[in-house]
Design an enzyme around this catalytic site. Structure first.
Site, short mmCIF file in Angstrom:
data_model
loop_
_atom_site.label_atom_id
_atom_site.label_comp_id
_atom_site.label_asym_id
_atom_site.label_seq_id
_atom_site.Cartn_x
_atom_site.Cartn_y
_atom_site.Cartn_z
N ARG A 85 0.84 -1.20 0.00
CA ARG A 85 0.00 0.00 0.00
C ARG A 85 0.88 1.25 0.00
NH1 ARG A 85 1.12 2.09 4.79
NH2 ARG A 85 1.31 0.76 6.63
N GLY A 86 0.25 2.40 -0.15
CA GLY A 86 0.96 3.66 0.00
C GLY A 86 1.12 3.97 1.49
N GLY A 87 1.85 5.03 1.77
CA GLY A 87 2.00 5.46 3.16
C GLY A 87 3.21 4.85 3.83
N ASP A 88 3.39 5.18 5.09
CA ASP A 88 4.56 4.76 5.86
C ASP A 88 4.18 3.64 6.81
OD1 ASP A 88 6.99 5.07 7.82
OD2 ASP A 88 7.45 6.48 6.21
N ILE A 89 4.62 3.74 8.05
CA ILE A 89 4.37 2.65 9.00
C ILE A 89 3.07 2.88 9.77
CG2 ILE A 89 5.63 3.66 10.96
CD1 ILE A 89 6.77 0.75 11.39
N ALA A 125 -5.95 6.15 10.74
CA ALA A 125 -4.91 6.11 9.71
C ALA A 125 -5.48 5.51 8.43
CB ALA A 125 -3.72 5.29 10.18
N GLY A 132 -4.28 4.09 4.30
CA GLY A 132 -3.28 3.76 3.29
C GLY A 132 -3.89 2.79 2.30
N ALA A 175 -7.85 2.42 9.40
CA ALA A 175 -7.79 1.82 10.74
C ALA A 175 -8.21 2.88 11.75
CB ALA A 175 -6.39 1.33 11.05
N CYS A 186 2.91 6.71 10.92
CA CYS A 186 2.85 7.24 9.56
C CYS A 186 4.08 8.08 9.21
CB CYS A 186 1.58 8.06 9.35
SG CYS A 186 0.08 7.12 9.66
#
Length: 238
Positions: free
Chosen positions: A88-92, A160, A162, A175, A191
Site C-alpha cells: 500500500r501507500g504510506g509509511d508505517i 490512519a 493507506g 484503521a 505514519c
C-alpha cells in the site's frame, strides 16, 4: 455501473491471512476488467468491504522508512506483535485489538475515477461517524487520515489510512482506533510523522470501552450515503 457492495466481517483474523484474502478479491476484480477490455464484454465487476480486527501487527508501506519502527524483532516478539512490508501507500502503521480496520475493495469505475476523492470520502465517513459521538474530527493538510485539534500543540490522529489502487480497483483502507491500546504506538513513529500524538475513541469519550459494533454500523451508514452504494451483508468465509 454496479454500486452493490458486499460487506463481510472477518472478526479477529491474522494480518497475512487477511492480506492474502484481499489480494484474491482484488485480483478477481482486476481479472474481470482485463477480460472485459480484451474481449469487448461488459461483465459487472464486484465490490467488497471487509471489516477485521487484527492481532498486534506493524505494517510498512512502499514509500515507508524502516527507521520509523523504533524497536527490533525481539521486542516485537516479546510484545506478541508481527511486522510486514506491504504494497500500500504510506509509511508505517499499527493494527491491533480494539481497532476497526476496514478494507474496501472497490472498482472505482462503478463510482468515480478519482483517488483523491476516494480518500476524502473515506475520511469524511470517519469524520461523520465521530460527529455522532460529539467529537469534532477533521483533516490535516498534506496528511492523509483523520485528526483532532489540528493546528494546535494537541493535534492527534485517530484514524490512519493507506491504500493501493490499480486499474481503478482499490485495496487496503483505514484503521480507526476505538478501544486501542495506545502503548503500542510508542514503538513507532506513526505514519512517519514526528511530534504528533495518537488517540482512541474510548480515550476521547472518557470511557473504558466503546461499542465496536455500533461504530461499525455508523461507518457503513455514512459509507453507503457518500458512495451512493447498496450494501449487502455476506457471511465471512472461514
Amino acid at each position: 455501473m454496479n454500486k452493490i457492495v458486499a460487506v463481510q466481517d472477518l472478526g479477529h483474523k491474522d494480518y497475512k491471512e487477511t492480506w492474502d484474502y484481499q489480494e484474491a478479491l482484488f485480483n478477481d476484480v482486476v481479472d474481470v476488467k482485463v477480460k472485459n477490455r480484451r474481449e469487448g464484454t461488459h461483465v459487472e465487476t464486484p465490490n467488497h468491504f471487509l471489516y477485521v480486527e487484527h492481532p498486534h501487527v506493524y505494517t510498512l508501506g512502499k514509500s515507508g522508512d524502516i527507521d520509523n519502527l523504533l524497536v527490533d524483532e525481539k521486542v516485537l516478539a516479546a510484545k506478541g506483535a508481527t511486522f510486514y512490508k506491504i504494497n500500500r501507500g504510506g509509511d508505517i502503521t499499527y493494527h491491533g485489538p480494539g481497532q476497526i480496520v476496514g478494507y474496501p475493495i472497490l472498482d472505482l469505475d462503478n463510482f468515480f475515477t478519482d483517488i483523491h476523492k476516494y480518500l476524502r470520502f473515506l475520511e469524511e465517513m470517519v469524520i461523520l461517524t465521530l460527529a455522532e459521538y460529539g467529537i469534532k474530527a477533521e483533516r490535516s493538510e498534506g496528511e492523509t487520515g483523520v485528526w483532532l485539534d489540528v493546528g494546535t500543540p494537541f493535534a492527534r490522529k485517530i484514524c490512519a489510512m493507506g491504500i493501493r489502487a490499480s486499474r481503478w480497483v482499490t485495496m487496503h483502507g483505514f484503521a480507526l482506533n476505538v478501544n486501542a491500546d495506545l502503548g503500542y504506538f510508542d514503538m513507532m513513529i506513526p505514519c512517519g510523522i514526528k511530534g504528533k500524538a495518537v488517540t482512541s475513541l474510548h480515550v476521547e469519550l472518557g470511557k473504558k470501552e466503546v461499542d465496536v459494533e455500533e461504530v461499525k454500523t455508523k461507518l457503513l451508514k455514512h459509507f453507503a450515503t457518500l458512495f451512493e452504494a447498496e450494501l449487502v451483508q455476506e457471511k465471512a468465509e472461514a
